[in-house]
Enzyme design. Structure first.
Site, PDB file in Angstrom:
ATOM      1  N   SER A 150       0.592  -1.464   0.259  1.00 50.30           N
ATOM      2  CA  SER A 150       0.081   0.019  -0.187  1.00 50.30           C
ATOM      3  C   SER A 150       0.259   0.787  -0.345  1.00 50.30           C
ATOM      4  O   SER A 150       2.364   1.520   0.888  1.00 50.30           O
ATOM      5  CB  SER A 150      -0.861   0.331   1.411  1.00 50.30           C
ATOM      6  N   TYR A 163      -2.008  -0.589  10.939  1.00 47.58           N
ATOM      7  CA  TYR A 163      -2.018  -0.956   9.581  1.00 47.58           C
ATOM      8  C   TYR A 163      -1.635  -1.218   8.497  1.00 47.58           C
ATOM      9  O   TYR A 163      -0.508  -1.677   8.383  1.00 47.58           O
ATOM     10  CB  TYR A 163      -3.383  -0.724   8.653  1.00 47.58           C
ATOM     11  N   LYS A 167       1.788  -3.297   6.643  1.00 47.82           N
ATOM     12  CA  LYS A 167       2.048  -2.309   5.020  1.00 47.82           C
ATOM     13  C   LYS A 167       2.975  -2.551   4.613  1.00 47.82           C
ATOM     14  O   LYS A 167       4.146  -3.022   3.594  1.00 47.82           O
ATOM     15  CB  LYS A 167       0.515  -1.538   4.391  1.00 47.82           C
TER      16      LYS A 167
HETATM   17  N1  NDP Z   1      -8.674   0.053  -1.155  1.00 45.42           N
HETATM   18  C1  NDP Z   1      -7.798   0.232  -0.856  1.00 45.42           C
HETATM   19  O1  NDP Z   1      -7.739   1.836  -0.851  1.00 45.42           O
HETATM   20  C2  NDP Z   1      -6.398  -0.013  -0.604  1.00 45.42           C
HETATM   21  C3  NDP Z   1      -6.473  -1.061  -0.022  1.00 45.42           C
HETATM   22  N2  NDP Z   1      -4.893  -2.493   0.178  1.00 45.42           N
HETATM   23  C4  NDP Z   1      -5.124  -3.139   0.246  1.00 45.42           C
HETATM   24  O2  NDP Z   1      -5.375  -4.291  -0.613  1.00 45.42           O
HETATM   25  C5  NDP Z   1      -5.654  -5.603  -0.399  1.00 45.42           C
HETATM   26  C6  NDP Z   1      -7.048  -5.628  -0.714  1.00 45.42           C
HETATM   27  O3  NDP Z   1      -8.117  -4.407  -0.163  1.00 45.42           O
HETATM   28  P1  NDP Z   1      -9.706  -4.350  -0.759  1.00 45.42           P
HETATM   29  O4  NDP Z   1      -9.717  -4.899  -2.312  1.00 45.42           O
HETATM   30  O5  NDP Z   1     -10.020  -2.392  -0.421  1.00 45.42           O
HETATM   31  O6  NDP Z   1     -10.626  -5.057   0.563  1.00 45.42           O
HETATM   32  P2  NDP Z   1     -12.072  -5.654   0.554  1.00 45.42           P
HETATM   33  O7  NDP Z   1     -11.840  -5.428   1.821  1.00 45.42           O
HETATM   34  O8  NDP Z   1     -12.824  -5.123  -0.611  1.00 45.42           O
HETATM   35  O9  NDP Z   1     -11.247  -6.768   0.130  1.00 45.42           O
HETATM   36  C7  NDP Z   1     -11.257  -7.846   1.367  1.00 45.42           C
HETATM   37  C8  NDP Z   1     -10.501  -9.324   0.835  1.00 45.42           C
HETATM   38  O10 NDP Z   1     -10.041  -9.996   1.425  1.00 45.42           O
HETATM   39  C9  NDP Z   1     -10.492 -10.869   2.248  1.00 45.42           C
HETATM   40  N3  NDP Z   1      -9.907 -10.776   3.257  1.00 45.42           N
HETATM   41  C10 NDP Z   1      -9.869 -10.171   4.475  1.00 45.42           C
HETATM   42  N4  NDP Z   1      -9.228 -10.745   5.706  1.00 45.42           N
HETATM   43  C11 NDP Z   1      -8.962 -12.492   4.972  1.00 45.42           C
HETATM   44  C12 NDP Z   1      -8.490 -13.349   5.898  1.00 45.42           C
HETATM   45  N5  NDP Z   1      -8.045 -13.480   6.959  1.00 45.42           N
HETATM   46  N6  NDP Z   1      -8.315 -14.132   5.045  1.00 45.42           N
HETATM   47  C13 NDP Z   1      -8.775 -14.309   4.148  1.00 45.42           C
HETATM   48  N7  NDP Z   1      -9.463 -14.067   3.438  1.00 45.42           N
HETATM   49  C14 NDP Z   1      -9.725 -12.898   4.072  1.00 45.42           C
HETATM   50  C15 NDP Z   1     -12.025 -10.377   1.537  1.00 45.42           C
HETATM   51  O11 NDP Z   1     -12.876 -11.228   1.179  1.00 45.42           O
HETATM   52  P3  NDP Z   1     -14.503 -11.982   1.823  1.00 45.42           P
HETATM   53  O12 NDP Z   1     -14.766 -11.291   1.159  1.00 45.42           O
HETATM   54  O13 NDP Z   1     -14.969 -13.382   2.620  1.00 45.42           O
HETATM   55  O14 NDP Z   1     -14.429 -10.680   3.338  1.00 45.42           O
HETATM   56  C16 NDP Z   1     -11.559  -9.615   0.839  1.00 45.42           C
HETATM   57  O15 NDP Z   1     -11.811 -10.881  -0.544  1.00 45.42           O
HETATM   58  C17 NDP Z   1      -6.008  -5.347   1.181  1.00 45.42           C
HETATM   59  O16 NDP Z   1      -4.568  -5.856   1.149  1.00 45.42           O
HETATM   60  C18 NDP Z   1      -5.852  -3.748   1.055  1.00 45.42           C
HETATM   61  O17 NDP Z   1      -4.928  -3.603   2.502  1.00 45.42           O
HETATM   62  C19 NDP Z   1      -3.717  -1.258  -0.169  1.00 45.42           C
HETATM   63  C20 NDP Z   1      -4.252   0.104  -0.615  1.00 45.42           C
HETATM   64  C21 NDP Z   1      -5.046   0.793  -0.734  1.00 45.42           C
HETATM   65  C1  LIG Z   2      -8.391   1.498   3.176  1.00 44.27           C
HETATM   66  C2  LIG Z   2      -7.801   2.342   2.876  1.00 44.27           C
HETATM   67  O1  LIG Z   2      -8.552   3.801   2.367  1.00 44.27           O
HETATM   68  C3  LIG Z   2      -6.370   2.815   2.280  1.00 44.27           C
HETATM   69  O2  LIG Z   2      -6.043   1.572   2.693  1.00 44.27           O
HETATM   70  C4  LIG Z   2      -4.782   1.616   2.384  1.00 44.27           C
HETATM   71  O3  LIG Z   2      -4.070   0.867   2.394  1.00 44.27           O
HETATM   72  C5  LIG Z   2      -4.582   3.066   1.548  1.00 44.27           C
HETATM   73  O4  LIG Z   2      -3.541   3.805   2.805  1.00 44.27           O
HETATM   74  C6  LIG Z   2      -5.828   3.579   2.028  1.00 44.27           C
HETATM   75  O5  LIG Z   2      -5.839   4.571   3.231  1.00 44.27           O
END
Ligand code: NDP
Ligand SMILES: C[C@H](O)[C@@H]1OC(=O)[C@H](O)[C@@H]1O
Length: 260
Positions: A150, A163, A167
Site C-alpha cells: 500500500s 495497519y 503494509k
Molecule cells: N482499498 C484501498 O484503498 C487499498 C487497499 N489496499 C490493500 O488491498 C488489499 C485488498 O483490499 P480491498 O480490496 O480494498 O479490500 P476488501 O475489503 O474490498 O476485500 C478484502 C478481501 O480480502 C479477504 N480477506 C480479508 N481477510 C481475510 C482473511 N483473514 N483470510 C482470507 N481472506 C481474507 C476478503 O474476503 P471476504 O470477502 O470473505 O471478507 C476480501 O476478499 C488489502 O491488502 C488492502 O490492505 C492497499 C491500499 C489501498
Molecule cells: C482503506 C484505506 O482507505 C486505504 O488503505 C490503504 O492502504 C491506503 O493507504 C488507504 O488508506
C-alpha cells in the site's frame, strides 16, 4: 494474453482489488483459485461474493475455484496450494492480496485489533507466500509472487497505526523473498495502491469532505478503481516483468508525490 495457461492463487479474491486481480488474470488466460474468509459485515451472504467471481471467470472460459478460510492460518495456506495443484496441476503465480483495515484511533486501540490486523495482513502474507514458494521450488520452473502492499507502506495515517506497519512489512517481505527465491527463478514484487474505491474504505470515503480532500490530492483527479490495480498485478505476474523482482509499483494516481 499475458497469463495464457497459467494458474494463479489470489487471496482476498472475492471482493475489491482481489476480485479485479482474479478477473483480469482470467481475461489474460489464467485459471484462478480465490481465497476468501467471508466477512459478514460486507453485506454478502456466506459465499455469495466468491460465487459471483467464479461465475464471471467461467464466462471468460477459464477454470475458477474458491476455498474459504483464514490466511492467518498456515494450514489454510498449505490447503490452498494443495487444492490448486490437485485441480490445476501446478501453481504459476500468487497474488497475496487479502487484508483488513478497520480504522481506529491510536491511544485507545485495543491489543486484539493490533494482533488481528498483523496476523491477517502480515503473517497471512508470509504463510501464503511461503506455501506457494515451496510448491514453485518443487515444480522447478520459477514463478511470480505479487503482494498487495500500500501507499501506507510509505506514509502514515493517524487512524491506521495498526495497519500501516503491516503494509510496510508486506513490501519488505517481498524484498527479502526476492533475494531468497531468486535462485529458483521466483520473482517477488509489491503493488502499492493509493486510495481505491472498495468495501475496505466505503465507510471512510462516504464522508464527502474526506473523499473531496483525497481527490484533490490525486493529480489524476479521481480515486482508483480495483481494475487499476488488477492490471498492474497481471503485468508483474507476467513474463512482461521477467527481469523485475524486489520492486514496488505505486498505483496511486500520483497521490504520493503530490505533497506541496
Ligand atoms: N482499498 C484501498 O484503498 C487499498 C487497499 N489496499 C490493500 O488491498 C488489499 C485488498 O483490499 P480491498 O480490496 O480494498 O479490500 P476488501 O475489503 O474490498 O476485500 C478484502 C478481501 O480480502 C479477504 N480477506 C480479508 N481477510 C481475510 C482473511 N483473514 N483470510 C482470507 N481472506 C481474507 C476478503 O474476503 P471476504 O470477502 O470473505 O471478507 C476480501 O476478499 C488489502 O491488502 C488492502 O490492505 C492497499 C491500499 C489501498
Ligand atoms: C482503506 C484505506 O482507505 C486505504 O488503505 C490503504 O492502504 C491506503 O493507504 C488507504 O488508506
Amino acid at each position: 494474453m499475458l497469463l495464457k495457461g497459467k494458474s494463479l492463487i489470489v487471496t482476498g479474491g472475492s471482493r475489491g482489488i482481489g476480485r479485479a486481480i482474479a478477473v483480469q488474470a482470467a481475461r489474460h488466460g489464467a485459471d484462478v483459485l480465490i481465497a476468501y474468509r467471508h466477512e459478514s459485515d460486507a453485506g454478502y451472504q456466506r459465499g455469495d461474493a466468491a460465487r459471483e467471481v467464479l461465475a464471471e471467470i467461467r464466462t471468460l472460459g477459464r477454470r475458477a475455484l474458491a476455498l474459504e478460510g483464514n490466511v492467518a492460518d498456515p494450514d489454510y495456506a498449505s490447503a490452498l496450494v494443495e487444492y490448486a495443484v490437485q485441480s490445476f496441476g501446478r501453481v504459476d503465480a500468487l497474488a497475496s492480496n487479502a487484508g483488513v483495515c478497520p480504522f481506529h484511533s491510536f491511544l485507545d486501540l485495543p491489543p486484539q485489533l493490533l494482533r488481528d490486523t498483523v496476523d491477517i495482513n502480515l503473517n497471512g502474507a508470509f504463510f501464503v507466500t511461503q506455501a506457494v514458494a515451496r510448491q514453485m521450488q518443487r515444480q522447478g520452473q520459477g514463478g511470480a509472487i505479487v503482494a498487495t502492499s500500500s501507499i501506507s507502506a510509505l506514509v502514515g495515517d493517524a487512524m491506521q497505526t495498526h495497519y500501516t506497519p503491516t503494509k510496510a512489512g508486506v513490501h519488505s517481505l517481498m524484498q527479502s523473498c526476492a533475494i531468497a527465491l531468486g535462485p529458483y527463478g521466483i520473482r517477488c514484487n509489491s503493488v502499492l495502491p493509493g486510495a481505491i474505491a472498495t468495501d475496505l474504505n466505503r465507510q471512510h470515503l462516504s464522508d464527502a469532505d474526506q473523499r473531496s480532500h483525497l481527490e484533490k490530492r490525486i493529480p489524476l483527479g479521481r480515486l482508483g478503481q480495483p481494475d487499476d490495480v488488477g492490471d498492474c498485478v497481471v503485468f508483474l505476474a507476467s513474463d512482461m516483468a521477467r527481469y523485475v523482482t524486489g520492486a514496488a509499483l505505486l498505483v496511486d494516481g500520483g497521490m504520493f508525490v503530490n505533497l506541496q
